[in-house]
Motif scaffolding. Sequence first.
Motif, PDB file in Angstrom:
ATOM      1  N   TYR A  50      40.463  37.513  33.568  1.00 21.41           N
ATOM      2  CA  TYR A  50      41.405  37.561  35.038  1.00 21.41           C
ATOM      3  C   TYR A  50      40.286  38.341  36.094  1.00 21.41           C
ATOM      4  N   ALA A  51      40.748  38.083  37.248  1.00 21.26           N
ATOM      5  CA  ALA A  51      40.269  38.878  38.596  1.00 21.26           C
ATOM      6  C   ALA A  51      41.111  39.808  38.656  1.00 21.26           C
ATOM      7  N   VAL A  52      40.373  41.023  38.870  1.00 19.23           N
ATOM      8  CA  VAL A  52      41.038  42.311  39.151  1.00 19.23           C
ATOM      9  C   VAL A  52      41.196  42.698  40.695  1.00 19.23           C
ATOM     10  N   VAL A  53      42.520  42.496  41.202  1.00 17.80           N
ATOM     11  CA  VAL A  53      42.576  42.292  42.851  1.00 17.80           C
ATOM     12  C   VAL A  53      43.133  43.655  43.012  1.00 17.80           C
ATOM     13  N   PRO A  54      42.651  44.301  44.274  1.00 14.05           N
ATOM     14  CA  PRO A  54      41.363  44.071  44.858  1.00 14.05           C
ATOM     15  C   PRO A  54      40.159  44.899  44.171  1.00 14.05           C
ATOM     16  N   SER A  55      40.240  45.509  43.326  1.00 15.88           N
ATOM     17  CA  SER A  55      39.076  46.344  42.958  1.00 15.88           C
ATOM     18  C   SER A  55      39.738  47.075  41.736  1.00 15.88           C
ATOM     19  N   VAL A  56      38.948  47.662  40.733  1.00 17.51           N
ATOM     20  CA  VAL A  56      39.091  48.343  39.358  1.00 17.51           C
ATOM     21  C   VAL A  56      39.854  49.675  39.960  1.00 17.51           C
ATOM     22  N   ALA A  57      38.966  50.337  40.976  1.00 18.42           N
ATOM     23  CA  ALA A  57      39.867  51.725  41.314  1.00 18.42           C
ATOM     24  C   ALA A  57      41.126  51.576  41.949  1.00 18.42           C
ATOM     25  N   ARG A  58      41.383  50.457  42.918  1.00 14.91           N
ATOM     26  CA  ARG A  58      42.541  50.254  43.307  1.00 14.91           C
ATOM     27  C   ARG A  58      43.528  48.927  42.970  1.00 14.91           C
ATOM     28  N   ALA A  59      43.336  48.582  41.574  1.00 19.91           N
ATOM     29  CA  ALA A  59      43.712  47.580  40.883  1.00 19.91           C
ATOM     30  C   ALA A  59      45.467  47.193  41.229  1.00 19.91           C
ATOM     31  N   ARG A  60      45.616  46.153  41.677  1.00 19.35           N
ATOM     32  CA  ARG A  60      47.151  45.923  41.837  1.00 19.35           C
ATOM     33  C   ARG A  60      47.579  44.620  41.185  1.00 19.35           C
ATOM     34  N   PHE A  61      46.829  44.049  40.695  1.00 17.54           N
ATOM     35  CA  PHE A  61      47.059  42.664  40.049  1.00 17.54           C
ATOM     36  C   PHE A  61      46.040  41.852  39.369  1.00 17.54           C
ATOM     37  N   LEU A  62      46.160  41.326  38.224  1.00 18.85           N
ATOM     38  CA  LEU A  62      45.439  40.642  37.206  1.00 18.85           C
ATOM     39  C   LEU A  62      45.683  39.106  37.600  1.00 18.85           C
ATOM     40  N   LEU A  63      44.657  38.442  38.223  1.00 15.40           N
ATOM     41  CA  LEU A  63      45.003  37.134  38.569  1.00 15.40           C
ATOM     42  C   LEU A  63      44.177  36.232  37.463  1.00 15.40           C
ATOM     43  N   PRO A  64      45.187  35.494  36.878  1.00 15.08           N
ATOM     44  CA  PRO A  64      44.425  34.546  35.747  1.00 15.08           C
ATOM     45  C   PRO A  64      43.244  33.722  36.294  1.00 15.08           C
ATOM     46  N   LEU A  65      42.271  33.620  35.590  1.00 16.42           N
ATOM     47  CA  LEU A  65      41.108  32.517  36.194  1.00 16.42           C
ATOM     48  C   LEU A  65      41.005  31.273  35.076  1.00 16.42           C
ATOM     49  N   ALA A  66      42.149  30.967  34.625  1.00 18.31           N
ATOM     50  CA  ALA A  66      42.059  29.888  33.701  1.00 18.31           C
ATOM     51  C   ALA A  66      41.726  28.614  34.359  1.00 18.31           C
ATOM     52  N   SER A  67      42.035  28.439  35.750  1.00 23.12           N
ATOM     53  CA  SER A  67      41.940  27.387  36.728  1.00 23.12           C
ATOM     54  C   SER A  67      42.265  27.796  37.956  1.00 23.12           C
ATOM     55  N   ARG A  68      41.332  27.068  39.122  1.00 30.54           N
ATOM     56  CA  ARG A  68      41.933  27.243  40.321  1.00 30.54           C
ATOM     57  C   ARG A  68      43.478  27.342  40.716  1.00 30.54           C
ATOM     58  N   ARG A  69      43.892  26.014  40.027  1.00 36.35           N
ATOM     59  CA  ARG A  69      45.362  25.825  40.143  1.00 36.35           C
ATOM     60  C   ARG A  69      46.164  27.012  39.655  1.00 36.35           C
ATOM     61  N   VAL A  70      45.926  27.366  38.660  1.00 38.12           N
ATOM     62  CA  VAL A  70      46.686  28.659  37.968  1.00 38.12           C
ATOM     63  C   VAL A  70      46.395  29.947  38.980  1.00 38.12           C
ATOM     64  N   GLY A  71      45.125  30.299  39.253  1.00 39.57           N
ATOM     65  CA  GLY A  71      44.928  31.460  40.070  1.00 39.57           C
ATOM     66  C   GLY A  71      45.797  31.401  41.260  1.00 39.57           C
ATOM     67  N   ALA A  72      45.491  30.285  42.060  1.00 43.67           N
ATOM     68  CA  ALA A  72      46.359  30.026  43.411  1.00 43.67           C
ATOM     69  C   ALA A  72      47.995  30.280  43.153  1.00 43.67           C
ATOM     70  N   ALA A  73      48.358  29.544  42.061  1.00 44.98           N
ATOM     71  CA  ALA A  73      49.737  29.673  41.976  1.00 44.98           C
ATOM     72  C   ALA A  73      50.336  31.100  41.602  1.00 44.98           C
TER      73      ALA A  73
END
Length: 414
Positions: A50-73
Motif C-alpha cells: 500500500y502507498a501511505v498517503v500522504p506520509s506516515v506522520a500524516r497518514a490519511r489513506f492506504l492506497l493498494p498497489l496491486a496495479s495502476r488500475r486498482v490504485g487509481a480506482a
Amino acid sequence: MTVHRAADPRDRSDGIGWVSRAIFGDPRLWLDVSTTASPPPPGHRVAARYAVVPSVARARFLLPLASRRVGAASTLAYNALRPPRVRVNRLAVGILAGLGGTGLARMPVLTVAVPDRVDPAELLLTHELSRSAGCRLHAAIGIRPPDPHHKPTLQLFDDRGAPRGYAKIGWNDATRAMVAAEAAALRELPRDGGDFPDVPRLERELRWRDLAVTLVAPMPRRVRRLPHPYRPRVAAMLAVARRGGPPAAPRLLAGSPFMADLVARAERAGGPVRAAVAALAARDGTVGLEFGDWHGDWVPWNLGVHRGRLMVWDWENSGPHRPVGFDLAHQGFQSALSLGDRPVPQAAAEMDEVLARHGQVCGLDGVRRRLVGDAYLVELWLRTAELAAGGGGWSRRLHPALLELLAERLGPAT
C-alpha cells in the motif's frame, strides 16, 4: 514466530498504528513501512503493498498497489461525494496512481508479508473475502485519528478496479456491536421508495478471528454529494421515523418505551446521568409526542443523491422508540460539532436553532422542541458512556462538556 521491525506501523500510537493493529493484527504478519518497497525477511512472501498517503506522520489513506488500475480506482471512486478540497487532492493522487507515480511522489510504502507455509486467508481479511467472493479483491483503507469508537472500513475493488463493496470492521466490544447493529438494520429497512431514502444492500456478515465484519454492497457509481448538505431533509427523516407509513399516535413521555430505556441505561451507566434522566421525566413526563425510528447518525457525510433520490448509509446507530425529531436534532448538533468545530455548548445552541426552524414539520412546538433537544443530549451522553464501557474510551469532544451542559439545561441536581 513473531517478527518485529522498528518500522512496523503497529508499534505507533497514531492513526496508521491503530488501523494496522486492527486489520493486520496477527503477530505472524511482517509489516514494514518505508520510502521504498522493502523485501520481506527469509521465510516470508509479500501479500500486499500500500502507498501511505500522504506520509506516515500524516497518514490519511492506504492506497493498494496491486496495479495502476486498482490504485487509481481506489482514489477516484465516489470522489463526487467528497468536499471540493478533498476531491481535488484525491483526483491528484488518483492520477499519480494511474500513471504509476506514487514512488516518484516519495509516498511511503507499507509492505505486508505472510510466512511461506501459511495460507494468507488465515491471516488477512482481504484474502478471506477474496476466497468467499470467488475473485481477487483489493482494499483501500481510510485512516482516521486513533479513537476506539472508529471502525476501519475496507473499500473493496476487483482486478478491473470495479467497486465490490465495503467491509466494516468491529475490532473491540463497542465497534463489534455497531457493525452487528448495522447488519440487523439493513436486513429490515423498507425499500418501497417514496420519501424513504435508498439504502445500501447488506451482502453478508461474518466473524473472522476476533473481528465482526459487515459487508455492504457498493453504492451506485454516480452517487453525488448533496447540493445543500446542511439543509435538513425533513420528509426523509419523517419517512424513516415512520418506516414509510402514517404518523403514530402521540403518547406521553412518562411510561413510553423510550423513557423506560433511558432509565434502564442510566442505571447501568450510573453517576450524574441518572439525575439528568430523572429531571427530564419530572419536567416533561406529561408531554405527549410521536415516537418512531431514527437513523442515529444523520449527518451530511452519510448522505448522497443518486438519480434525484436521497441515499443514506451507515445505519449502525439506528433504533426504534425515539422521539420524532431526533435525527433533526442530531444533524444540527453533529454538523456544528464536527464540520463547524464548535464546542459542545455552541453545537447545542445550533441544534436548538435547527429545531426551531424545522421542528414544526415534525409536530414540535416550543415545549416539544425543548424536550427533543434535551432528550437527544441525554441519549448522546448515554451512547458516549456505553461506548466507553464497551472498550471505546471517552470522547474528548463530549466528555465532560456534555454532562456539564446537561446540568445547565436540566438543573443543578444533574
